[in-house]
Scaffold this motif. Structure first.
Motif, short mmCIF file in Angstrom:
data_model
loop_
_atom_site.label_atom_id
_atom_site.label_comp_id
_atom_site.label_asym_id
_atom_site.label_seq_id
_atom_site.Cartn_x
_atom_site.Cartn_y
_atom_site.Cartn_z
N UNK A 41 -7.25 19.84 27.66
CA UNK A 41 -6.74 18.53 26.62
C UNK A 41 -6.02 18.04 25.62
N UNK A 42 -5.50 19.26 24.83
CA UNK A 42 -4.43 19.39 24.18
C UNK A 42 -3.47 19.90 24.90
N UNK A 43 -3.46 20.23 25.87
CA UNK A 43 -2.10 20.84 26.93
C UNK A 43 -1.56 18.93 27.60
N UNK A 48 1.80 14.68 27.09
CA UNK A 48 2.62 13.18 26.86
C UNK A 48 3.22 12.87 25.55
N UNK A 49 2.70 13.51 24.29
CA UNK A 49 3.19 13.55 23.22
C UNK A 49 5.05 14.43 23.41
N UNK A 191 2.00 7.29 27.67
CA UNK A 191 1.01 6.78 26.51
C UNK A 191 0.44 5.69 26.90
N UNK A 192 -0.52 5.34 25.88
CA UNK A 192 -1.22 3.99 26.54
C UNK A 192 -0.54 2.95 24.82
N UNK A 214 -8.76 12.56 24.81
CA UNK A 214 -7.87 12.26 25.26
C UNK A 214 -7.08 10.89 26.17
N UNK A 215 -6.23 9.92 25.66
CA UNK A 215 -6.36 8.47 26.90
C UNK A 215 -4.70 8.89 27.11
N UNK A 216 -5.15 7.85 28.21
CA UNK A 216 -3.58 8.08 28.78
C UNK A 216 -3.55 7.41 29.79
#
Ligand code: HEM
Length: 231
Positions: A41-43, A48-49, A191-192, A214-216
């Motif tokens: 989840x961190x990866x 995404x960032x 990204x949302x 995490x949401x995307x």
């Protein structure tokens, strides 16, 4: 593994009791699921960032694996940039930031300090991995710092070290590599509402989780339609 335990139980029933076998299975499940989940989840959040890193990972997978099949365990050693992403994630977010508590069984000296036997020792891996005396721009996500052996000799211990080192390291690296590799290979990620993924840490547990899950947005990649349909 359980079958092996039952065989051993027949020979040494006092050692391999049901309670002992159940305890071992429970600790393997808990040690092996939450940690992998957290670091994957961190990866994904970091990628995404950092769209340039995600693009580079996409290109590497397309080049080394193609689009006619899913990434496999055999591909992982050739996906060197993906490996850098995983290492950089484990540096910034080691799933067990304080390892497990250790206890000295004899008097010893650490950094000039006398530690009497029976003292609980806690290793702050999180701080070690972000030490500005060792890492350049320690708070920045830069998978490139691991390219071409550039980080060789820099101290990183997300799985601990020594006799009680994590026995699941190889399995964890392979699982994270496969999951991350497949997610990158099969989907476009966005990204949302163009809002950066929130990187706040929850912080009160043994494993370091995200405070905001995490949401995307994701869309299957057209060249992967056939592979996805076959799953
Ligand atoms: C990203 C994934 C993982 C991370 C970051 C991680 C990290 C760690 C750390 C830091 C320790 C303590 C080492 C020490 O105190 O020196 C540990 C212990 C342990 N881990 Fe993992 N681990 C991961 C995945 C797994 C998996 C997949 C399994 C098994 C399926 C596993 C099984 C264990 C067990 C059984 C111990 C206790 C070992 C002992 O006390 O002798 N871990 N892990």
């Amino acid at each position: 593994m359980i079958a092996v335990m039952f065989t051993l139980q027949k020979k040494e029933p006092d050692v391999y009791t049901d309670t002992m076998i159940r305890g071992l299975c429970t600790s393997l499940f808990s040690a092996g699921t939450d940690t992998i989940l957290a670091d994957t989840e961190w990866a994904m959040s970091l990628l995404l960032n950092h769209p340039a890193a995600l693009k580079k990972a996409h290109a590497e997978i397309d080049r080394c694996v193609g689009t006619s099949r899913l990434v496999s365990a055999e591909d992982l050693s050739r996906l060197t940039y993906l490996q850098c992403i995983i290492r950089e994630t484990l540096r910034l977010y080691p799933a067990a930031p304080l390892l497990l508590p250790h206890q000295s069984y004899a008097d010893c000296k650490i950094g000039g300090h006398t530690i009497p036997s029976g003292t609980m020792l806690i290793v702050n891996v999180y701080a070690i991995h972000r030490d500005p005396n060792m890492w350049e721009d320690p708070m920045k996500f830069k998978p490139e710092r691991f390219e071409d052996g550039k980080a060789e000799g820099l101290f990183m211990i997300p799985f601990g070290m020594g006799r009680r080192k994590c026995p699941g390291e190889a399995m964890a690296l392979r699982t994270i590599g496969l999951v991350l590799g497949a997610l990158i290979q099969c989907f476009y990620w966005n990204l949302v509402d163009s809002v950066e993924v929130d990187m706040t840490e929850r912080g009160e547990e043994f494993v370091i989780h995200k405070a905001v899950p995490f949401e995307a947005l994701c869309k299957p990649r057209a060249p992967m339609y056939d592979v996805l349909k076959r799953l």
